[in-house]
Write an enzyme that holds these catalytic residues in place. Structure first.
Site, PDB file in Angstrom:
ATOM      1  N   GLY A  14       1.096  11.968   4.276  1.00 23.13           N
ATOM      2  CA  GLY A  14       2.481  11.596   4.647  1.00 23.13           C
ATOM      3  C   GLY A  14       3.292  12.811   5.031  1.00 23.13           C
ATOM      4  O   GLY A  14       4.528  12.813   4.935  1.00 23.13           O
ATOM      5  N   SER A  16       3.902  14.059   7.890  1.00 21.30           N
ATOM      6  CA  SER A  16       4.610  14.017   9.174  1.00 21.30           C
ATOM      7  C   SER A  16       6.069  13.605   9.002  1.00 21.30           C
ATOM      8  O   SER A  16       6.805  13.531   9.994  1.00 21.30           O
ATOM      9  CB  SER A  16       3.893  13.045  10.119  1.00 21.30           C
ATOM     10  OG  SER A  16       3.635  11.828   9.460  1.00 21.30           O
ATOM     11  N   SER A  17       6.511  13.353   7.768  1.00 25.50           N
ATOM     12  CA  SER A  17       7.876  12.859   7.575  1.00 25.50           C
ATOM     13  C   SER A  17       8.338  13.055   6.134  1.00 25.50           C
ATOM     14  O   SER A  17       7.524  13.208   5.219  1.00 25.50           O
ATOM     15  CB  SER A  17       7.877  11.359   7.924  1.00 25.50           C
ATOM     16  OG  SER A  17       9.140  10.787   7.771  1.00 25.50           O
ATOM     17  N   TYR A 155       6.679  -4.267  -2.262  1.00 19.75           N
ATOM     18  CA  TYR A 155       6.725  -2.803  -2.399  1.00 19.75           C
ATOM     19  C   TYR A 155       6.740  -2.416  -3.883  1.00 19.75           C
ATOM     20  O   TYR A 155       5.987  -1.545  -4.324  1.00 19.75           O
ATOM     21  CB  TYR A 155       7.981  -2.281  -1.688  1.00 19.75           C
ATOM     22  CG  TYR A 155       8.212  -0.793  -1.823  1.00 19.75           C
ATOM     23  CD1 TYR A 155       7.437   0.119  -1.114  1.00 19.75           C
ATOM     24  CD2 TYR A 155       9.227  -0.295  -2.650  1.00 19.75           C
ATOM     25  CE1 TYR A 155       7.662   1.488  -1.222  1.00 19.75           C
ATOM     26  CE2 TYR A 155       9.460   1.061  -2.763  1.00 19.75           C
ATOM     27  CZ  TYR A 155       8.670   1.956  -2.048  1.00 19.75           C
ATOM     28  OH  TYR A 155       8.894   3.311  -2.170  1.00 19.75           O
ATOM     29  N   ALA A 157       5.664  -4.096  -6.424  1.00 21.32           N
ATOM     30  CA  ALA A 157       4.352  -4.378  -7.029  1.00 21.32           C
ATOM     31  C   ALA A 157       3.359  -3.269  -6.676  1.00 21.32           C
ATOM     32  O   ALA A 157       2.556  -2.834  -7.511  1.00 21.32           O
ATOM     33  CB  ALA A 157       3.838  -5.738  -6.550  1.00 21.32           C
TER      34      ALA A 157
END
Ligand SMILES: NC(=O)c1ccc[n+]([C@@H]2O[C@H](COP(=O)([O-])OP(=O)(O)OC[C@H]3O[C@@H](n4cnc5c(N)ncnc54)[C@H](OP(=O)(O)O)[C@@H]3O)[C@@H](O)[C@H]2O)c1
Length: 251
Positions: A14, A16-17, A155, A157
């Site tokens: 992750g 890239s952001s 999300y 969960a």
């Protein structure tokens, strides 16, 4: 504080952001040899160009696919040697009231957030892929795992699943000196958070901000916690979740 992570070989997903990007940059400033991965090559290169020092590595991958994960880890180990740490920041968040939820949404969220974590753990724990002196694996959970909010049930969960996953993995992998922990951030100002806030009224957004006694967080706040959990200062910490949330979950 300098060189907290000197020469540690750390994969950041992750990157890239948002949180992953800032974590990669901070880790490079602390002396780590960073491997950055994401799907968007252009933004990944932007992160790569902001890393301090050299000996870093960048590779695109879609972590929904266990085969791609296996290929990614093989390539990293052959280029950089065994890993000392993994900070798994890749993830997706979707605001979806249950009445509009489709099976494809559920699969997208669970594949990106949970399946990726499970198969990263499988792939890095094979012999020769981790430093036998120890590896730290960190999953990005969320306060949503333990504090309910409407319209993010899938999300939430998936983020609760990561806490269960990390505990069992911590027990199973301790004999290999692999430590497994979660970081559970509150609301951190990133692209993901921007998209989320655009779906709220200003009153709803203010109500969420007000639930953070120390105010909203920055990606650096999460990067500092990840650095602690990757460093040897946390050598006796495994199977736990560090809440980095400005007090949100203390309510
Ligand atoms: N921001 C918050 O308030 C907050 C709060 C609690 C927890 N978290 C968690 O923290 C993590 C990072 O969040 P963020 O705010 O930094 O999000 P973000 O800015 O949206 O970044 C998400 C990253 O995940 C990558 N990604 C998503 N799906 C992927 C896949 N299938 N394969 C490979 N990479 C994938 C994206 O890559 P590409 O863009 O290249 O596709 C991007 O680099 C997430 O797990 C999130 O759930 C965030």
């Amino acid at each position: 504080m300098h060189n907290l992570l000197k020469d540690k070989v750390v994969l950041i997903t992750g990157a890239s952001s948002g949180i992953g990007k800032r974590t990669a940059i901070f880790f490079s400033q602390q002396g780590a040899k960073v491997i950055v991965t994401g799907r968007n090559q252009e933004r990944l290169i932007e992160t790569f160009n902001e890393l301090q020092g050299d000996k870093h590595f960048s590779l695109c991958a879609n972590l929904d696919s266990p085969d791609d994960i296996e290929q990614l880890i093989k390539s990293i180990v052959s280029e950089m040697g065994p890993l000392d740490g993994v900070v798994h920041c890749a993830g997706v968040q979707k605001t979806l009231p249950v009445k509009v939820l489709k099976e494809t949404h559920f699969d997208e969220i669970f594949n990106a957030n949970v399946k990726s974590a499970q198969f990263l753990a499988k792939s890095i724990s094979r012999k020769g892929r981790f430093n036998p002196q120890g590896l730290s694996l960190i999953f990005l959970s969320s306060v949503a795992a333990v504090c309910g909010e409407p319209a993010i049930s899938t999300y939430a969960a998936s983020k609760a699943a990561l806490q269960g996953l990390s505990k069992s993995l911590a027990l199973e992998l301790a004999r290999l000196k692999i430590r497994v922990n979660c970081i559970a951030p509150g609301h951190v100002q990133t692209e993901m958070a921007k998209e989320f806030s655009q779906q709220l009224t200003s009153e709803q957004y203010r109500a969420i901000a007000d639930k953070h006694p120390l105010g909203l967080g920055t990606p650096e706040d999460v990067a500092y916690a990840a650095a602690f959990l990757t460093s040897s200062m946390s050598r006796w910490v495994t199977g736990t979740t560090l809440y980095v949330d400005g007090g949100y979950s203390a309510h």
